[in-house]
Design an enzyme around this catalytic site. Structure first.
Site, PDB file in Angstrom:
ATOM      1  N   GLU A  90       0.861  -1.182   0.000  1.00 20.76           N
ATOM      2  CA  GLU A  90       0.000   0.000   0.000  1.00 20.76           C
ATOM      3  C   GLU A  90       0.894   1.227   0.000  1.00 20.76           C
ATOM      4  O   GLU A  90       1.734   1.391   0.890  1.00 20.76           O
ATOM      5  CB  GLU A  90      -0.913   0.020   1.220  1.00 20.76           C
ATOM      6  CG  GLU A  90      -1.833   1.229   1.246  1.00 20.76           C
ATOM      7  CD  GLU A  90      -2.814   1.229   2.410  1.00 20.76           C
ATOM      8  OE1 GLU A  90      -3.525   2.236   2.580  1.00 20.76           O
ATOM      9  OE2 GLU A  90      -2.862   0.231   3.151  1.00 20.76           O
ATOM     10  N   ASP A 115       4.825   5.173   3.460  1.00 20.70           N
ATOM     11  CA  ASP A 115       4.426   6.577   3.488  1.00 20.70           C
ATOM     12  C   ASP A 115       5.609   7.392   3.979  1.00 20.70           C
ATOM     13  O   ASP A 115       6.601   6.839   4.477  1.00 20.70           O
ATOM     14  CB  ASP A 115       3.210   6.792   4.405  1.00 20.70           C
ATOM     15  CG  ASP A 115       2.375   8.005   3.990  1.00 20.70           C
ATOM     16  OD1 ASP A 115       2.940   9.115   3.959  1.00 20.70           O
ATOM     17  OD2 ASP A 115       1.180   7.849   3.704  1.00 20.70           O
ATOM     18  N   ASP A 165      -1.913  11.953  -4.056  1.00 20.25           N
ATOM     19  CA  ASP A 165      -1.948  13.367  -4.410  1.00 20.25           C
ATOM     20  C   ASP A 165      -2.202  13.496  -5.917  1.00 20.25           C
ATOM     21  O   ASP A 165      -1.436  12.977  -6.724  1.00 20.25           O
ATOM     22  CB  ASP A 165      -0.605  14.016  -4.058  1.00 20.25           C
ATOM     23  CG  ASP A 165      -0.657  15.528  -4.091  1.00 20.25           C
ATOM     24  OD1 ASP A 165      -1.450  16.080  -4.891  1.00 20.25           O
ATOM     25  OD2 ASP A 165       0.095  16.170  -3.334  1.00 20.25           O
ATOM     26  N   THR A 255     -12.178   6.277   3.192  1.00 17.30           N
ATOM     27  CA  THR A 255     -11.018   6.946   3.774  1.00 17.30           C
ATOM     28  C   THR A 255     -11.353   8.389   4.138  1.00 17.30           C
ATOM     29  O   THR A 255     -12.356   8.948   3.684  1.00 17.30           O
ATOM     30  CB  THR A 255      -9.828   6.945   2.793  1.00 17.30           C
ATOM     31  OG1 THR A 255     -10.100   7.886   1.740  1.00 17.30           O
ATOM     32  CG2 THR A 255      -9.593   5.564   2.203  1.00 17.30           C
ATOM     33  N   PHE A 257      -9.759  11.017   3.108  1.00 15.88           N
ATOM     34  CA  PHE A 257      -9.694  11.810   1.884  1.00 15.88           C
ATOM     35  C   PHE A 257     -10.944  11.596   1.035  1.00 15.88           C
ATOM     36  O   PHE A 257     -11.430  12.517   0.393  1.00 15.88           O
ATOM     37  CB  PHE A 257      -8.443  11.432   1.090  1.00 15.88           C
ATOM     38  CG  PHE A 257      -7.165  11.871   1.753  1.00 15.88           C
ATOM     39  CD1 PHE A 257      -6.774  13.196   1.730  1.00 15.88           C
ATOM     40  CD2 PHE A 257      -6.372  10.959   2.400  1.00 15.88           C
ATOM     41  CE1 PHE A 257      -5.602  13.614   2.347  1.00 15.88           C
ATOM     42  CE2 PHE A 257      -5.193  11.354   3.023  1.00 15.88           C
ATOM     43  CZ  PHE A 257      -4.816  12.685   2.995  1.00 15.88           C
TER      44      PHE A 257
END
Length: 276
Positions: A90, A115, A165, A255, A257
């Site tokens: 992920e 991340d 993004d 999520t 977002f």
């Protein structure tokens, strides 16, 4: 002869706080090579460390040495790290809520979660500790280096890219993660049958993802007929479907977002492809 007392070592969160601000991404502990620090290329993320809460720092200090991975170019032994579980990569897990929920719901799948956001690593470790999940390995740093230098061929059972993004300005489109050069790096690491799952609420990025993934003969679109949402103009698709997009799977939680995008009136689209 008098024994020398061992020198106390700082905690992972303290080591991170003391790291040079110019590092391209956080490392735990800081084992990144000089080659990585000096590497010059376009990146799909902005390095950000952020302020950790006490809870996040505590979870990081308790869990990083056991579960965390520094993206430092050292090859990984995934079967050893995940006790033989099939592993899904992920990329970009944010604060980790979705990752933790999916890990708890599917303990038979290992998740290698990459991340660059420091508080997110601490938050994810705290959630995993709360749930008792041991099938996640948070990785700190650039996912391109992870894919290129640290993962063997055919080692991944899946890839997840959720709400990356979108870099909406045209001059920044080159920074988008999902593009042909990225796919060339990913495909050799995917085992036959591996599931590629992307999701975004940004229409132009969804179109780019669909074009990039569909162009590969090594990938099969699991929903070429569309998701039935009528995303485009009805005149273009009178049957109410948008070819190529998938319905949101029940196993992908909403999520943060995604909720923010929906609140703005955005339409979320999933893409599900399988490695041939």
């Amino acid at each position: 002869m008098t024994a020398t007392a061992p020198i106390p070592q700082p905690s992972p969160s303290a080591r991170l706080s003391a790291a040079p601000a110019a590092y391209p991404a956080p490392m735990y502990p800081h084992k990144a090579t000089e080659a990585q620090h000096s590497e010059r290329r376009i990146r799909s993320f902005q390095p950000r460390r952020g302020r950790m809460t006490n809870a996040q720092a505590g979870a990081l200090d308790r869990g990083w040495e056991q579960y965390g991975i520094a993206i430092d170019g050292t090859p990984l032994d995934l079967p050893a790290l995940f006790d033989g579980l099939p592993v899904t990569l992920e990329i970009g897990f944010g604060m980790g809520e979705t990752t933790a929920a999916m890990a708890a719901a599917d303990p038979a799948t290992g998740i290698l979660a990459a991340d660059v956001h420091t508080p997110g690593h601490g938050n994810l470790l705290g959630l995993l500790e709360r749930d008792g999940s041991t099938n996640v390995r948070p990785a700190a740093g650039d996912a391109v280096i992870l894919l290129r230098d640290m993962l063997p061929d055919a080692s991944l059972a899946g890839l997840r890219v959720y709400f990356a993004d979108p870099w909406p300005k045209p001059k920044h489109h080159k920074r988008r993660l999902v593009q042909p050069s990225f796919l060339e790096l990913v495909l050799p690491r995917l085992a036959p049958g591996a599931l590629v799952h992307c999701a975004t609420d940004w229409e132009p990025y969804a179109e780019q993802m669909l074009a990039v993934l569909s162009a590969s003969p090594e990938l099969e679109n699991l929903h070429p007929e569309g998701d039935g949402t009528g995303w485009l103009e009805p005149a273009d698709h009178p049957d109410g479907s948008v070819p190529g997009y998938a319905p949101r799977p029940d196993w992908r939680p909403l999520t943060k977002f995604e909720r923010a995008g929906l609140a703005k009136g955005h339409v979320v689209h999933d893409l599900l492809f399988r490695r041939r």
